[in-house]
Enzyme design. Structure first.
Site, PDB file in Angstrom:
ATOM      1  N   THR A  58       0.824  -1.209   0.000  1.00 37.14           N
ATOM      2  CA  THR A  58       0.000   0.000   0.000  1.00 37.14           C
ATOM      3  C   THR A  58       0.860   1.261   0.000  1.00 37.14           C
ATOM      4  N   GLU A 106      -6.320  -5.821   3.960  1.00 43.23           N
ATOM      5  CA  GLU A 106      -6.369  -7.065   3.186  1.00 43.23           C
ATOM      6  C   GLU A 106      -7.506  -7.046   2.185  1.00 43.23           C
TER       7      GLU A 106
HETATM    8  C1  LIG Z   1      -2.085 -23.517   4.388  1.00 43.82           C
HETATM    9  C2  LIG Z   1      -1.750 -23.802   5.786  1.00 43.82           C
HETATM   10  C3  LIG Z   1      -2.256 -22.691   6.658  1.00 43.82           C
HETATM   11  C4  LIG Z   1      -1.861 -22.843   8.083  1.00 43.82           C
HETATM   12  C5  LIG Z   1      -2.502 -21.755   8.874  1.00 43.82           C
HETATM   13  C6  LIG Z   1      -1.834 -21.597  10.202  1.00 43.82           C
HETATM   14  C7  LIG Z   1      -2.246 -20.293  10.820  1.00 43.82           C
HETATM   15  C8  LIG Z   1      -3.534 -20.450  11.542  1.00 43.82           C
HETATM   16  C9  LIG Z   1      -3.393 -19.842  12.900  1.00 43.82           C
HETATM   17  C10 LIG Z   1      -4.699 -19.246  13.330  1.00 43.82           C
HETATM   18  C11 LIG Z   1      -4.863 -17.831  12.820  1.00 43.82           C
HETATM   19  C12 LIG Z   1      -6.146 -17.288  13.316  1.00 43.82           C
HETATM   20  C13 LIG Z   1      -6.047 -15.846  13.681  1.00 43.82           C
HETATM   21  C14 LIG Z   1      -5.915 -14.976  12.466  1.00 43.82           C
HETATM   22  C15 LIG Z   1      -6.120 -13.561  12.846  1.00 43.82           C
HETATM   23  C16 LIG Z   1      -6.163 -12.698  11.642  1.00 43.82           C
HETATM   24  C17 LIG Z   1      -4.839 -12.718  10.920  1.00 43.82           C
HETATM   25  C18 LIG Z   1      -4.780 -11.685   9.914  1.00 43.82           C
HETATM   26  C19 LIG Z   1      -4.056 -10.417  10.371  1.00 43.82           C
HETATM   27  C20 LIG Z   1      -3.816  -9.678   9.138  1.00 43.82           C
HETATM   28  C21 LIG Z   1      -3.005  -8.445   9.241  1.00 43.82           C
HETATM   29  C22 LIG Z   1      -2.929  -7.925   7.843  1.00 43.82           C
HETATM   30  C23 LIG Z   1      -2.416  -6.556   7.805  1.00 43.82           C
HETATM   31  C24 LIG Z   1      -2.839  -5.920   6.502  1.00 43.82           C
HETATM   32  C25 LIG Z   1      -2.175  -6.196   5.357  1.00 43.82           C
HETATM   33  C26 LIG Z   1      -2.618  -5.557   4.121  1.00 43.82           C
HETATM   34  O1  LIG Z   1      -3.574  -4.819   4.085  1.00 43.82           O
HETATM   35  S1  LIG Z   1      -1.704  -5.977   2.748  1.00 43.82           S
HETATM   36  C27 LIG Z   1      -2.438  -5.059   1.443  1.00 43.82           C
HETATM   37  C28 LIG Z   1      -3.819  -5.571   1.094  1.00 43.82           C
HETATM   38  N1  LIG Z   1      -4.283  -4.928  -0.092  1.00 43.82           N
HETATM   39  C29 LIG Z   1      -5.279  -5.426  -0.843  1.00 43.82           C
HETATM   40  O2  LIG Z   1      -5.913  -6.407  -0.515  1.00 43.82           O
HETATM   41  C30 LIG Z   1      -5.539  -4.705  -2.139  1.00 43.82           C
HETATM   42  C31 LIG Z   1      -6.938  -4.926  -2.619  1.00 43.82           C
HETATM   43  N2  LIG Z   1      -7.022  -4.695  -4.054  1.00 43.82           N
HETATM   44  C32 LIG Z   1      -6.920  -5.746  -4.935  1.00 43.82           C
HETATM   45  O3  LIG Z   1      -6.798  -6.889  -4.569  1.00 43.82           O
HETATM   46  C33 LIG Z   1      -7.026  -5.418  -6.416  1.00 43.82           C
HETATM   47  O4  LIG Z   1      -6.631  -4.167  -6.698  1.00 43.82           O
HETATM   48  C34 LIG Z   1      -8.451  -5.618  -6.939  1.00 43.82           C
HETATM   49  C35 LIG Z   1      -8.721  -7.086  -6.947  1.00 43.82           C
HETATM   50  C36 LIG Z   1      -9.405  -4.900  -6.043  1.00 43.82           C
HETATM   51  C37 LIG Z   1      -8.621  -5.011  -8.304  1.00 43.82           C
HETATM   52  O5  LIG Z   1      -7.657  -5.577  -9.142  1.00 43.82           O
HETATM   53  P1  LIG Z   1      -7.512  -4.943 -10.594  1.00 43.82           P
HETATM   54  O6  LIG Z   1      -7.367  -3.494 -10.491  1.00 43.82           O
HETATM   55  O7  LIG Z   1      -6.472  -5.694 -11.305  1.00 43.82           O
HETATM   56  O8  LIG Z   1      -8.904  -5.141 -11.241  1.00 43.82           O
HETATM   57  P2  LIG Z   1      -9.705  -6.371 -11.669  1.00 43.82           P
HETATM   58  O9  LIG Z   1     -10.904  -6.395 -10.818  1.00 43.82           O
HETATM   59  O10 LIG Z   1      -9.832  -6.232 -13.152  1.00 43.82           O
HETATM   60  O11 LIG Z   1      -8.858  -7.707 -11.383  1.00 43.82           O
HETATM   61  C38 LIG Z   1      -8.134  -8.277 -12.458  1.00 43.82           C
HETATM   62  C39 LIG Z   1      -8.305  -9.760 -12.398  1.00 43.82           C
HETATM   63  O12 LIG Z   1      -7.557 -10.237 -11.266  1.00 43.82           O
HETATM   64  C40 LIG Z   1      -8.360 -11.107 -10.504  1.00 43.82           C
HETATM   65  N3  LIG Z   1      -7.870 -11.073  -9.131  1.00 43.82           N
HETATM   66  C41 LIG Z   1      -7.739  -9.985  -8.352  1.00 43.82           C
HETATM   67  N4  LIG Z   1      -7.248 -10.328  -7.152  1.00 43.82           N
HETATM   68  C42 LIG Z   1      -7.051 -11.671  -7.189  1.00 43.82           C
HETATM   69  C43 LIG Z   1      -6.566 -12.625  -6.251  1.00 43.82           C
HETATM   70  N5  LIG Z   1      -6.177 -12.263  -5.002  1.00 43.82           N
HETATM   71  N6  LIG Z   1      -6.488 -13.909  -6.611  1.00 43.82           N
HETATM   72  C44 LIG Z   1      -6.883 -14.278  -7.850  1.00 43.82           C
HETATM   73  N7  LIG Z   1      -7.383 -13.445  -8.810  1.00 43.82           N
HETATM   74  C45 LIG Z   1      -7.456 -12.146  -8.452  1.00 43.82           C
HETATM   75  C46 LIG Z   1      -9.731 -10.555 -10.679  1.00 43.82           C
HETATM   76  O13 LIG Z   1     -10.704 -11.520 -10.344  1.00 43.82           O
HETATM   77  C47 LIG Z   1      -9.729 -10.228 -12.138  1.00 43.82           C
HETATM   78  O14 LIG Z   1      -9.876 -11.440 -12.842  1.00 43.82           O
HETATM   79  P3  LIG Z   1     -10.758 -11.478 -14.188  1.00 43.82           P
HETATM   80  O15 LIG Z   1     -10.121 -10.464 -15.076  1.00 43.82           O
HETATM   81  O16 LIG Z   1     -10.639 -12.902 -14.624  1.00 43.82           O
HETATM   82  O17 LIG Z   1     -12.136 -11.087 -13.762  1.00 43.82           O
HETATM   83  C1  LIG Z   2      -4.361  -1.481  10.535  1.00 41.83           C
HETATM   84  C2  LIG Z   2      -3.931  -1.545   9.099  1.00 41.83           C
HETATM   85  C3  LIG Z   2      -2.869  -2.362   8.739  1.00 41.83           C
HETATM   86  C4  LIG Z   2      -2.440  -2.416   7.418  1.00 41.83           C
HETATM   87  N1  LIG Z   2      -1.350  -3.195   7.104  1.00 41.83           N
HETATM   88  C5  LIG Z   2      -0.888  -3.188   5.833  1.00 41.83           C
HETATM   89  C6  LIG Z   2       0.270  -3.945   5.488  1.00 41.83           C
HETATM   90  O1  LIG Z   2       0.856  -4.619   6.333  1.00 41.83           O
HETATM   91  N2  LIG Z   2       0.713  -3.896   4.208  1.00 41.83           N
HETATM   92  C7  LIG Z   2       0.079  -3.167   3.241  1.00 41.83           C
HETATM   93  O2  LIG Z   2       0.528  -3.157   2.100  1.00 41.83           O
HETATM   94  N3  LIG Z   2      -1.049  -2.452   3.533  1.00 41.83           N
HETATM   95  C8  LIG Z   2      -1.537  -2.443   4.800  1.00 41.83           C
HETATM   96  N4  LIG Z   2      -2.660  -1.723   5.112  1.00 41.83           N
HETATM   97  C9  LIG Z   2      -3.317  -0.909   4.067  1.00 41.83           C
HETATM   98  C10 LIG Z   2      -4.598  -1.565   3.602  1.00 41.83           C
HETATM   99  O3  LIG Z   2      -4.315  -2.684   2.822  1.00 41.83           O
HETATM  100  C11 LIG Z   2      -5.408  -0.543   2.790  1.00 41.83           C
HETATM  101  O4  LIG Z   2      -5.804   0.492   3.664  1.00 41.83           O
HETATM  102  C12 LIG Z   2      -6.627  -1.210   2.183  1.00 41.83           C
HETATM  103  O5  LIG Z   2      -6.248  -2.054   1.118  1.00 41.83           O
HETATM  104  C13 LIG Z   2      -7.668  -0.198   1.669  1.00 41.83           C
HETATM  105  O6  LIG Z   2      -7.104   0.637   0.693  1.00 41.83           O
HETATM  106  P1  LIG Z   2      -7.199   2.236   0.877  1.00 41.83           P
HETATM  107  O7  LIG Z   2      -6.761   2.555   2.236  1.00 41.83           O
HETATM  108  O8  LIG Z   2      -6.517   2.846  -0.278  1.00 41.83           O
HETATM  109  O9  LIG Z   2      -8.763   2.532   0.795  1.00 41.83           O
HETATM  110  P2  LIG Z   2      -9.570   3.028  -0.498  1.00 41.83           P
HETATM  111  O10 LIG Z   2      -9.528   1.988  -1.562  1.00 41.83           O
HETATM  112  O11 LIG Z   2      -9.146   4.408  -0.832  1.00 41.83           O
HETATM  113  O12 LIG Z   2     -11.056   3.005   0.128  1.00 41.83           O
HETATM  114  C14 LIG Z   2     -11.768   4.197   0.435  1.00 41.83           C
HETATM  115  C15 LIG Z   2     -13.204   4.006  -0.029  1.00 41.83           C
HETATM  116  O13 LIG Z   2     -13.203   3.901  -1.462  1.00 41.83           O
HETATM  117  C16 LIG Z   2     -14.036   2.825  -1.862  1.00 41.83           C
HETATM  118  N5  LIG Z   2     -13.557   2.242  -3.123  1.00 41.83           N
HETATM  119  C17 LIG Z   2     -12.270   2.081  -3.514  1.00 41.83           C
HETATM  120  N6  LIG Z   2     -12.216   1.484  -4.717  1.00 41.83           N
HETATM  121  C18 LIG Z   2     -13.507   1.240  -5.095  1.00 41.83           C
HETATM  122  C19 LIG Z   2     -14.118   0.625  -6.237  1.00 41.83           C
HETATM  123  N7  LIG Z   2     -13.385   0.130  -7.240  1.00 41.83           N
HETATM  124  N8  LIG Z   2     -15.480   0.541  -6.263  1.00 41.83           N
HETATM  125  C20 LIG Z   2     -16.214   1.020  -5.229  1.00 41.83           C
HETATM  126  N9  LIG Z   2     -15.700   1.627  -4.133  1.00 41.83           N
HETATM  127  C21 LIG Z   2     -14.360   1.734  -4.074  1.00 41.83           C
HETATM  128  C22 LIG Z   2     -13.905   1.801  -0.724  1.00 41.83           C
HETATM  129  O14 LIG Z   2     -15.034   0.923  -0.718  1.00 41.83           O
HETATM  130  C23 LIG Z   2     -13.858   2.714   0.499  1.00 41.83           C
HETATM  131  O15 LIG Z   2     -15.181   2.975   0.933  1.00 41.83           O
HETATM  132  C24 LIG Z   2      -3.116  -1.662   6.427  1.00 41.83           C
HETATM  133  C25 LIG Z   2      -4.197  -0.848   6.782  1.00 41.83           C
HETATM  134  C26 LIG Z   2      -4.610  -0.791   8.107  1.00 41.83           C
HETATM  135  C27 LIG Z   2      -5.773   0.084   8.464  1.00 41.83           C
END
Ligand SMILES: CCCCCCCCCCCCCCCCCCCCCCC/C=C/C(=O)SCCNC(=O)CCNC(=O)[C@H](O)C(C)(C)COP(=O)(O)OP(=O)(O)OC[C@H]1O[C@@H](n2cnc3c(N)ncnc32)[C@H](O)[C@@H]1OP(=O)(O)O
Ligand SMILES: Cc1cc2nc3c(=O)[nH]c(=O)nc-3n(C[C@H](O)[C@H](O)[C@H](O)COP(=O)(O)OP(=O)(O)OC[C@H]3O[C@@H](n4cnc5c(N)ncnc54)[C@H](O)[C@@H]3O)c2cc1C
Length: 556
Positions: A34, A316
Site C-alpha cells: 500500500t 487485506e
Molecule cells: C495452508 C496452511 C495454513 C496454516 C494456517 C496456520 C495459521 C492459523 C493460525 C490461526 C490464525 C487465526 C487468527 C488470524 C487472525 C487474523 C490474521 C490476519 C491479520 C492480518 C493483518 C494484515 C495486515 C494488513 C495487510 C494488508 O492490508 S496488505 C495489502 C492488502 N491490499 C489489498 O488487498 C488490495 C486490494 N485490491 C486488490 O486486490 C485489487 O486491486 C483488486 C482485486 C481490487 C482489483 O484488481 P484490478 O485493479 O487488477 O482489477 P480487476 O478487478 O480487473 O482484477 C483483475 C483480475 O484479477 C483477478 N484477481 C484480483 N485479485 C485476485 C486474487 N487475489 N487472486 C486471484 N485473482 C485475483 C480478478 O478476479 C480479475 O480477474 P478477471 O479479469 O478474470 O475477472
Molecule cells: C491497521 C492496518 C494495517 C495495514 N497493514 C498493511 C500492510 O501490512 N501492508 C500493506 O501493504 N497495507 C496495509 N494496510 C493498508 C490496507 O491494505 C489498505 O488500507 C486497504 O487495502 C484499503 O485501501 P485504501 O486505504 O486505499 O482505501 P480506499 O480503496 O481508498 O477506500 C476508500 C473508499 O473507497 C471505496 N472504493 C475504492 N475502490 C472502489 C471501487 N473500485 N469501487 C467502489 N468503491 C471503491 C472503498 O469501498 C472505500 O469505501 C493496512 C491498513 C490498516 C488500516
C-alpha cells in the site's frame, strides 16, 4: 505476510537464501504494498523497479509523494527487510506489479540503509503497539536475484518472462483473507464470552417489588442481543474450517500448475472475509453495549478488542471492494451457466432452477426445518445474483461497456455477493453439524444454535425473502417468532457454550469476562492501578484547580 510471500513467490534457491533467516529471526520483514495514494487499486501503485543490465540490479524508487509506501505493519521501526511491490521496468517496458525483497536497515546497528527513508505513520485508532510505517525509496539498488522469481523472471540481460497468471502475485492476500475469516470467528467468540459471562453475573432492576434483581441474561432482549451472535461465532468457526480446506486444496493445485480454481478461491475468500468481518465488527459493538457502563471501561476488554478488530473491514482488501470482486465472478458464472458450462462446487447452484414457488399466506411448509430453510437461502442468493447479473446485461444493452455496466449495478452486486456468502455460511454450519461426531445432547444444543442462526438470519433480512416471494409476510413472522422461542432454551447452556471456547483470562483480557465471575472486586482493584490514583491529590490540583477554587472562594 512477509514469510508467506517468500514461501509462495520464491524460487527454490531464493527460499534457501531467505527463509532460514526469517525462521531464525535473523531478519524481520513486512509486506510493503500500500502507498499513500493507493491501497485498493494495485495496478495504480507508483513505486518503480527499473532493471539495470549493466550492474544486474533493480533500482527502486518512490517517484511521487503518493508513491510513498504507507501502512505496512512493523515497517516503521521494527523491520529489517520488506517485500516491496513495485512496477517492474526492463528494457524500456513496464510489466506491472512484482514483488522484491529489499533490506531496509543495517543488521549491525539497525540504522536505515542509504536510499531508504523509513518511519512510523503516527498514532492510530488501535494496534497501538504496531509500528505501521512509511517507506520512501531514493533510487535504491538491489541485486537482480532479489526479485521473487517463482512465477516470473528477469534474466541477466533484462529479458522478462511472464507468469502463467499475473494474479499469482496476489496469492498472499488471498491467504491472509482466509486467516481473517478465522480471526472474525475468534473475535466474535471472545466478545460473546465476555458479554454472556458478565450477563450471568450482573443483576439489575426489580421486575416486581420485593423480588430479587434478576440476572440480565434472563431478559429476553438481552438474550436476543447475544445468542444470535453466539451462534454466529459457532457458524464462523465451522466456515473458517471449510474455507481453509478449500484454500489448502486450491493452493496445492496451484503448486501443481493447475490454476482452474484460482478465481473461485479468490471470489469465495473475498466474500467470506468481507461478510464475516462486517458481521463481527457490528457484533462487537452489540456485545459491548449489552454490558452497560462497564462495557465502556478499558477493563472490559471491548475497547481494545474493537479497535484492533475493526481494521479487518479495511485491510487485506476493503470489504466493499472485495464484495465487488466476489460479485464480478458470480456474474461471470451466470453467463457460463447460461452458455451451458458446468460451474464449480461453491457456485453450482447458480445453474439450478430455484425459481420461487410462492405459497401465499398459510404455507403449510415446515418453517423450522433447517434443510428447507437453507434451500430458501439458496433461492435468495440465486435470485439476487441473477437479478444483479441481468442489471449488468441491461446496462450493456443500453450501450455501456462492461466496466460501466458493472459499476452502475454495483449496489446490487454487493447485495448479491452478501447473499451468496450468507448462503455458504448457513449451509456450511448446518452441514458441518451433521458430520460432527457428538453425543445426542451436544447435537441437540448445537442444533439449537444452528437454528437460531438460520432463523435470525432470515428475520434480519426478511425483506430479501419477501420481495422475491420466497417467503410470505406471515411465514417471515413465524420464523422470527421461532428465533425468539429458542432463546430460553439456549439460555440453559449459554455460559457453557462460551466456556467451550476456553479462552484463558490472560487471553481474554477482560475483568467482565473473568472465568471466576468475580467482577466487582476486580473492577475496583483494576481502578486502583489507574495512573490518576497514584496520589490522593493529583498534581494538577496545585496548578489549576486549587488557584481557581481559592480565587472564587475569596469572592464569597
Ligand atoms: C495452508 C496452511 C495454513 C496454516 C494456517 C496456520 C495459521 C492459523 C493460525 C490461526 C490464525 C487465526 C487468527 C488470524 C487472525 C487474523 C490474521 C490476519 C491479520 C492480518 C493483518 C494484515 C495486515 C494488513 C495487510 C494488508 O492490508 S496488505 C495489502 C492488502 N491490499 C489489498 O488487498 C488490495 C486490494 N485490491 C486488490 O486486490 C485489487 O486491486 C483488486 C482485486 C481490487 C482489483 O484488481 P484490478 O485493479 O487488477 O482489477 P480487476 O478487478 O480487473 O482484477 C483483475 C483480475 O484479477 C483477478 N484477481 C484480483 N485479485 C485476485 C486474487 N487475489 N487472486 C486471484 N485473482 C485475483 C480478478 O478476479 C480479475 O480477474 P478477471 O479479469 O478474470 O475477472
Ligand atoms: C491497521 C492496518 C494495517 C495495514 N497493514 C498493511 C500492510 O501490512 N501492508 C500493506 O501493504 N497495507 C496495509 N494496510 C493498508 C490496507 O491494505 C489498505 O488500507 C486497504 O487495502 C484499503 O485501501 P485504501 O486505504 O486505499 O482505501 P480506499 O480503496 O481508498 O477506500 C476508500 C473508499 O473507497 C471505496 N472504493 C475504492 N475502490 C472502489 C471501487 N473500485 N469501487 C467502489 N468503491 C471503491 C472503498 O469501498 C472505500 O469505501 C493496512 C491498513 C490498516 C488500516
Amino acid at each position: 505476510m512477509f514469510i508467506p510471500t517468500l514461501e509462495r513467490q520464491c524460487t527454490s534457491e531464493q527460499r534457501e537464501k531467505f527463509l532460514p533467516l526469517c525462521y531464525d529471526y535473523r531478519i524481520i520483514g513486512t509486506y510493503a504494498q500500500t502507498e499513500l495514494g493507493h491501497g485498493t487499486f494495485l495496478r495504480g501503485l507508483e513505486t518503480t523497479a527499473h532493471y539495470d543490465p549493466n550492474t544486474q540490479e533493480f533500482i527502486l524508487n518512490s517517484p511521487t509523494i503518493s508513491s510513498i509506501k504507507w501502512w505496512p505493519g512493523a515497517l516503521g521501526k521494527t523491520s529489517t527487510h520488506a517485500v516491496v511491490l513495485a512496477q517492474l521496468y526492463t528494457l524500456g517496458k513496464c510489466h506491472g506489479i512484482h514483488p522484491f525483497v529489499v533490506q531496509l536497515r543495517s543488521l549491525d546497528d539497525h540504522k536505515p540503509l542509504r536510499g531508504i527513508t523509513v518511519g512510523d505513520i503516527g498514532p492510530k485508532m488501535g494496534f497501538g503497539p504496531n509500528d505501521n510505517g512509511y517507506l520512501k525509496l531514493h533510487k535504491h539498488r538491489i541485486p537482480r536475484t532479489n526479485m521473487l522469481m517463482k512465477y516470473s523472471q528477469v534474466s541477466p540481460d533484462g529479458t522478462y518472462t511472464k507468469p502463467p497468471r499475473s494474479t499469482l502475485t496476489y496469492g498472499t492476500m488471498t491467504f491472509v483473507r482466509v486467516l481473517i475469516v478465522h480471526g472474525s470467528a475468534i473475535a466474535l467468540a471472545k466478545a460473546s464470552t465476555i458479554a454472556i459471562r458478565y450477563s450471568a453475573v450482573r443483576r439489575q432492576s426489580e421486575l416486581r417489588p420485593g423480588e430479587p434483581e434478576p440476572q440480565i441474561l434472563s431478559y429476553p432482549t438481552q438474550q436476543h442481543k447475544l445468542f444470535p451472535l453466539l451462534a454466529t461465532a459457532y457458524a464462523f468457526h465451522f466456515v473458517q474450517l471449510a474455507m481453509m480446506k478449500i484454500y489448502t486444496d486450491v493452493n496445492d493445485q496451484i503448486n501443481n500448475s493447475n490454476f482452474s480454481r484460482i478465481q473461485e478461491l479468490h471470489a469465495l475468500s473475498s466474500g467470506l472475509k468481507a461478510f464475516t468481518s462486517w458481521v463481527t465488527n457490528a457484533g462487537l459493538e452489540v456485545c459491548r453495549m449489552s454490558c452497560g457502563g462497564h462495557g465502556y471501561s478499558q477493563a472490559s476488554g471491548f475497547p481494545r478488542l474493537y479497535a484492533d478488530f475493526t481494521p479487518s473491514c479495511t485491510y487485506e482488501g476493503e470489504n466493499t471492494v472485495l464484495m465487488l470482486q466476489s460479485a464480478r465472478y458470480l456474474v461471470k458464472c451466470v453467463r457460463d451457466a447460461r452458455s451451458g458450462k458446468t460451474l464449480p462446487g461453491t457456485v453450482s447452484y447458480l445453474s439450478e432452477d430455484v425459481s420461487a414457488v410462492h405459497s401465499g399466506g398459510s404455507s403449510g411448509r415446515d418453517l423450522s426445518n433447517l434443510d428447507f430453510l437453507i434451500s430458501l437461502y439458496k433461492q435468495r442468493a440465486s435470485n439476487q445474483v441473477h437479478f444483479a447479473s441481468d442489471k449488468v446485461d441491461r446496462g450493456i444493452s443500453a450501450g455501456m461497456d462492461l466496466v460501466g455496466a458493472l459499476n452502475s449495478a454495483s449496489v446490487h452486486l454487493v447485495s448479491a455477493a452478501k447473499a451468496h456468502s450468507h448462503y455458504f455460511i448457513a449451509k456450511t454450519f448446518v452441514e458441518s453439524l451433521k458430520l460432527l461426531k457428538a453425543s445426542s445432547e451436544l447435537q441437540n444444543v448445537l442444533h439449537q444454535l444452528a437454528s437460531v442462526y438460520v432463523f435470525e438470519g432470515i428475520a434480519q433480512s426478511s425483506g430479501d425473502f419477501i420481495e422475491d416471494y420466497i417467503l410470505s409476510g406471515s411465514e417471515a413472522k413465524t420464523i422470527r417468532q421461532l428465533a425468539v422461542d429458542l432463546l430460553p432454551l439456549i439460555r440453559v447452556n449459554a455460559v457453557s457454550l462460551v466456556d467451550a471456547f476456553s479462552f484463558r483470562d490472560e487471553v481474554l483480557q477482560s475483568v467482565l469476562g473473568r472465568y471466576d465471575g468475580n467482577v466487582y472486586e476486580n473492577l475496583f482493584k483494576w481502578a486502583q492501578n489507574s495512573p490518576l490514583n497514584k496520589t490522593d491529590v493529583h498534581p494538577s490540583y496545585h496548578k489549576y484547580l486549587g488557584p481557581l477554587l481559592k480565587r472564587n472562594q475569596s469572592k464569597l
